[in-house]
Design an enzyme around this catalytic site. Structure first.
Site, short mmCIF file in Angstrom:
data_model
loop_
_atom_site.label_atom_id
_atom_site.label_comp_id
_atom_site.label_asym_id
_atom_site.label_seq_id
_atom_site.Cartn_x
_atom_site.Cartn_y
_atom_site.Cartn_z
N ASP A 6 74.37 26.52 2.26
CA ASP A 6 74.03 27.80 1.65
C ASP A 6 72.64 28.32 1.67
OD1 ASP A 6 74.96 30.35 0.52
OD2 ASP A 6 74.38 29.55 -1.38
N ASP A 8 71.13 31.79 -0.26
CA ASP A 8 70.76 32.64 -1.45
C ASP A 8 71.39 31.64 -2.73
OD1 ASP A 8 69.83 34.54 0.07
OD2 ASP A 8 71.39 35.82 -0.44
N ASP A 208 75.93 26.86 -3.99
CA ASP A 208 75.91 27.24 -5.51
C ASP A 208 77.16 27.94 -6.01
OD1 ASP A 208 74.86 29.31 -4.17
OD2 ASP A 208 74.13 30.02 -5.99
C1 2M8 Z 1 74.63 39.37 0.22
O1 2M8 Z 1 75.13 38.15 0.07
C2 2M8 Z 1 74.72 37.46 -1.06
C3 2M8 Z 1 75.18 36.05 -0.67
O2 2M8 Z 1 75.58 35.25 -1.91
C4 2M8 Z 1 75.63 37.91 -2.28
O3 2M8 Z 1 76.84 38.24 -2.01
O4 2M8 Z 1 74.85 38.12 -3.30
C5 2M8 Z 1 74.48 39.78 1.76
O5 2M8 Z 1 74.90 40.96 1.86
C6 2M8 Z 1 73.24 39.34 2.48
O6 2M8 Z 1 73.34 39.78 4.07
C7 2M8 Z 1 72.28 39.59 1.99
O7 2M8 Z 1 70.82 39.05 2.61
C8 2M8 Z 1 72.36 39.09 0.17
C9 2M8 Z 1 70.99 39.38 -0.38
O8 2M8 Z 1 70.94 39.38 -1.71
O9 2M8 Z 1 73.40 39.66 -0.25
MG MG Z 2 74.83 31.08 -2.89
MG MG Z 3 75.78 32.63 0.04
#
Ligand code: 2M8
Ligand code: MG
Ligand code: MG
Length: 262
Positions: A6, A8, A208
């Site tokens: 993963d 983020d 995570d």
């Molecule tokens: C979004 O994804 C993250 C992944 O955990 C979220 O839901 O917080 C997506 O839209 C992704 O494309 C984007 O880069 C990310 C940015 O925080 O948010």
């Molecule tokens: Mg994540």
């Molecule tokens: Mg993710």
């Protein structure tokens, strides 16, 4: 060995999107020719940029929470307008259902398709260029829900009737095809690797958040990286689990330090 990760909150820091603490391991894996498959909610456009920065080109990727699988050119040439194989539903179809449900039931939510880049910047803290890449959706839609929980259950039920499902990321709920997910995508790619190698391959997955559980369950070794949420992150029996003390890329390093002797 194949590593699925993963981004983020895992390889990338939840706030700064930095991965420095993991860089040494990325170098080691690269030198050992171990593929690191980015397995993320992000779009193919975002992944392409990160693969460049992380020097993970010529490796498959799993984007949009498993709803989009991209293969390197030498694996397969696919002639299509999308960046990979779409599993479940295409973005336009998802948007169509979302707009129709909102009109009909007054559901209170907003998705990336409803807003401008500035709103995405405000939600995510991404710089403008990256926010634009995040908006290039092909197979899933991140939404923020403003309504009450009763409406949310109804919303989820109606999505199911349209063969769509919700999964939860760090900041957003993600709407995508009901058959799509990081778990099925990891399973499918692991089978591809095994087929190409002519023997089973060992997989490590690092994640995570709740949307990573399918991926962790589909791997041999699971690293549950400490997250900024109170979800228990249950992993099924039979998978070798390690839970980190540290967050993000520090936790990523901690997990591999624990699993692999250097
Ligand atoms: C979004 O994804 C993250 C992944 O955990 C979220 O839901 O917080 C997506 O839209 C992704 O494309 C984007 O880069 C990310 C940015 O925080 O948010
Ligand atoms: Mg994540
Ligand atoms: Mg993710």
């Amino acid at each position: 060995l194949v590593v699925f990760t993963d981004l983020d909150g895992s390889l990338l820091d939840h706030h700064s999107y930095d991965w420095q603490p993991a860089q040494e391991w990325l170098n080691t894996l690269s030198a050992a020719k171990v593929p690191v498959v980015l397995t993320t909610s992000k779009t193919a456009a975002e992944v392409a940029e990160l693969q460049r920065k992380l020097e993970l080109t010529e490796v498959p990727f799993i984007a949009e929470n498993g709803a989009l699988i991209g293969l390197p050119d030498r694996w397969q040439k696919h002639e299509s307008s999308t960046s990979g194989h779409i599993i479940g539903a295409a973005y336009e179809d998802i948007r169509h259902v979302l707009v129709a449900l909102r009109q009909r039931y007054d559901f209170e939510f907003r998705g990336f398709g409803d807003v401008n880049a500035q709103q995405v910047i405000d939600w995510t803290g991404l710089p403008l260029e990256n926010a634009k890449l995040a908006m290039q959706r092909e197979a899933s839609e991140p939404i923020i829900w403003f309504g009450n929980s009763l409406d949310f259950s109804r919303f989820e039920k109606y999505l199911h009737q349209e063969k769509l499902a919700l999964t939860r990321g760090g900041r957003f709920w993600h709407v995508m095809g009901a058959d799509a997910g990081k778990g099925p995508a990891v399973k499918w790619l692991s089978d591809c690797y095994a087929e190409r190698a002519g023997k089973p391959v060992v997989s490590i997955a690092l994640g995570d958040g709740p949307n990573d559980i399918g991926m962790l369950n589909a791997s041999d070794y699971a690293v549950v990286i400490r997250g900024h949420h109170d979800h228990k992150m249950p992993v099924k029996e039979g998978v070798n689990v390690f839970r980190t003390e540290q967050y993000g890329p520090e936790g990523w390093k901690e997990g591999l330090d624990h699993l692999i002797d250097r």
